[in-house]
Design a protein around this motif. Structure first.
Motif, PDB file in Angstrom:
ATOM      1  N   LYS A 103      53.962  -8.284 -26.638  1.00 50.83           N
ATOM      2  CA  LYS A 103      54.572  -8.787 -24.678  1.00 50.83           C
ATOM      3  C   LYS A 103      54.199  -7.575 -23.821  1.00 50.83           C
ATOM      4  O   LYS A 103      53.769  -7.891 -22.663  1.00 50.83           O
ATOM      5  N   GLN A 104      54.185  -6.364 -24.235  1.00 52.78           N
ATOM      6  CA  GLN A 104      54.943  -4.941 -23.309  1.00 52.78           C
ATOM      7  C   GLN A 104      53.362  -4.823 -22.652  1.00 52.78           C
ATOM      8  O   GLN A 104      52.851  -4.757 -21.710  1.00 52.78           O
ATOM      9  N   LYS A 105      53.051  -4.769 -23.765  1.00 53.37           N
ATOM     10  CA  LYS A 105      50.996  -4.387 -23.821  1.00 53.37           C
ATOM     11  C   LYS A 105      50.329  -5.856 -23.084  1.00 53.37           C
ATOM     12  O   LYS A 105      49.086  -4.938 -21.858  1.00 53.37           O
ATOM     13  N   ARG A 106      50.816  -7.200 -23.441  1.00 54.19           N
ATOM     14  CA  ARG A 106      49.989  -7.898 -22.136  1.00 54.19           C
ATOM     15  C   ARG A 106      50.610  -8.412 -20.795  1.00 54.19           C
ATOM     16  O   ARG A 106      49.729  -8.423 -20.601  1.00 54.19           O
TER      17      ARG A 106
ATOM     18  N   GLU B  60      48.690  -6.319 -15.232  1.00 50.64           N
ATOM     19  CA  GLU B  60      49.540  -5.495 -14.435  1.00 50.64           C
ATOM     20  C   GLU B  60      47.870  -4.864 -13.871  1.00 50.64           C
ATOM     21  O   GLU B  60      47.299  -4.877 -12.670  1.00 50.64           O
ATOM     22  N   ARG B  61      47.252  -4.368 -14.685  1.00 54.05           N
ATOM     23  CA  ARG B  61      46.443  -3.593 -14.107  1.00 54.05           C
ATOM     24  C   ARG B  61      44.990  -4.426 -13.669  1.00 54.05           C
ATOM     25  O   ARG B  61      44.299  -4.029 -12.490  1.00 54.05           O
ATOM     26  N   ARG B  62      45.122  -5.820 -14.578  1.00 53.77           N
ATOM     27  CA  ARG B  62      43.802  -6.864 -13.946  1.00 53.77           C
ATOM     28  C   ARG B  62      44.359  -7.162 -12.996  1.00 53.77           C
ATOM     29  O   ARG B  62      43.333  -6.843 -11.114  1.00 53.77           O
TER      30      ARG B  62
ATOM     31  N   ALA C 157      43.307  -6.713  -6.188  1.00 51.32           N
ATOM     32  CA  ALA C 157      43.763  -6.348  -4.902  1.00 51.32           C
ATOM     33  C   ALA C 157      42.789  -5.318  -4.801  1.00 51.32           C
ATOM     34  O   ALA C 157      42.953  -5.754  -3.444  1.00 51.32           O
ATOM     35  N   LYS C 158      42.916  -4.279  -5.315  1.00 48.84           N
ATOM     36  CA  LYS C 158      41.374  -3.216  -4.676  1.00 48.84           C
ATOM     37  C   LYS C 158      40.492  -4.272  -4.164  1.00 48.84           C
ATOM     38  O   LYS C 158      40.040  -3.459  -3.875  1.00 48.84           O
TER      39      LYS C 158
END
Length: 381
Positions: free
Chosen positions: A339-342, A347-349, A354-355
């Motif tokens: 779950k933490q990895k997902r 968050e990265r996506r 946003a960038k």
């Protein structure tokens, strides 16, 4: 598989089945450039159909991926290997097709293109080797073009390999467009060589590889240079004769991919009539199978219908989650790290999205689509 069975039984019918197979998977715009790419691809590929070239690109990718994945003990990294393009899922076939188109637009051998792209990923600090859809971004194509231009100029990449298609050999010359293109490239390569080395370069083409006949060389380059080449000492053995049967067809690789739009090479092609007939045969086969030529649209509509049916079935059964979501929850209950990895991946996506939104749009014109290569041939020789 149907395609492989047809190709084994009847090679000519197999080419029709190849075109049908590609039309069933790819978008129509993926075929728009094939007539032009047939004249820009590396010389030794120009008798191959787009499907055959894509399969050759796929095999080269698998080969170099395995080599680059060798670990410190020299063992080859594990990865799925498939002998035929048709064995891959539709999405992966599309990736290989578009990556191959960009390699053809540069006119480079597929192995060289893939090595340069993988080396760039390593130089950029990427831990994973690029997937097929990561081989044709703008920065990768620009890097590969710059890297391989010097190799062509130095002669490290030859115009044609010694084991090239026998139809390029002088004893099999019939004057078809692909052969004339090869002779034009040989002539250009010799003329831009320094005068001191022109005779030696011609001797390699005319006497060792025998890619150009003495009569053709005299017509294009003059008697003085040919006489000097005949007096040169050879450094490699002379290639033996490899005559082809008289009935072997010499069609360009884009045969059957006819385009009626203006300013294309199709109008001046000597086999345009047969090409139009082949294209009509493929259309007729597809209409008999699907009732339409918009096969991608048909498949998308069918997929949407099945997805909505599954949603209705879940609602009737009182299910709040799909089976995929239910399996994910059960896995995460057993291993909280999943779950933490997902969540970190999400968050990265979100950060990347946003960038992208912060980057202002260009004032004039748009950006080039990654799926369509620019038709700028790599100078050969």
């Amino acid at each position: 598989m149907r395609l492989l069975a047809v190709k084994r039984a009847d090679p000519e019918q197999g080419r029709i089945e190849e075109m049908c197979f590609a039309r069933e998977i790819l978008e129509p715009e993926d075929f728009d450039l094939e007539a032009d790419l047939a004249t820009l691809a590396y010389l030794d590929y120009r008798y191959m159909t787009p499907y055959e070239r894509t399969e050759a690109f796929m095999l080269a990718y698998q080969k170099w991926y395995a080599i680059k994945q060798r670990d410190s003990r020299g063992r080859v990294g594990r990865r799925v290997q498939r002998a035929h393009l048709s064995a891959w899922p539709d999405a992966r076939i599309t990736m290989f097709w578009r990556a191959r188109q960009h390699a053809d637009a540069l006119g480079v051998p597929y192995g060289r293109y893939i090595i340069a792209a993988m080396n760039k990923a390593s130089d950029d600090g990427t831990s994973e080797l690029p997937a097929p859809n990561q081989l044709y971004s703008d920065d990768v194509v620009a890097h590969v073009s710059k890297q391989l231009a010097g190799l062509f100029k130095s002669g490290t990449i030859p115009l044609l390999p010694r084991d090239c298609n026998p139809r390029f050999f002088s004893e099999n010359y019939t004057g078809d467009p692909v052969q004339r293109g090869a002779l034009d490239a040989i002539e250009a390569d010799i003329r831009k060589t320094g005068k001191v080395n022109q005779a030696a370069r011609l001797a390699r083409y005319m006497r060792e590889s025998r890619l150009i006949s003495e009569d053709e060389a005299r017509c294009r380059l003059g008697d003085d240079l040919v006489d000097a080449a005949l007096g040169e000492r050879l450094s490699n053995p002379v290639r033996p004769d490899q005559p082809l049967d008289e009935g072997v067809a010499t069609r360009p690789g884009c045969f059957g991919y006819y385009r009626s739009t203006p300013n294309t090479m199709c109008g001046s092609c000597p086999v345009v009539t047969a090409c139009i007939e082949r294209s009509a045969v493929v259309d007729r086969v597809l209409l008999e199978r699907y009732g339409t030529l918009d096969i991608r649209g048909l498949r998308n509509r069918e997929g949407d219908r099945k997805r909505k049916q599954r949603e209705r079935d879940r609602k009737r059964a009182g299910m709040t989650m799909t089976l995929q979501e239910e399996r994910r929850v059960l896995r995460e209950l057993g291993n909280p790290k999943l779950k933490q990895k997902r969540l970190k991946a999400k968050e990265r996506r979100d950060g990347k999205k946003a960038k992208k939104q912060e980057v202002p749009a260009p004032e004039h014109g748009g950006t080039k689509s990654e799926s369509q290569p620019e038709l700028e041939p790599q100078p050969q020789g």
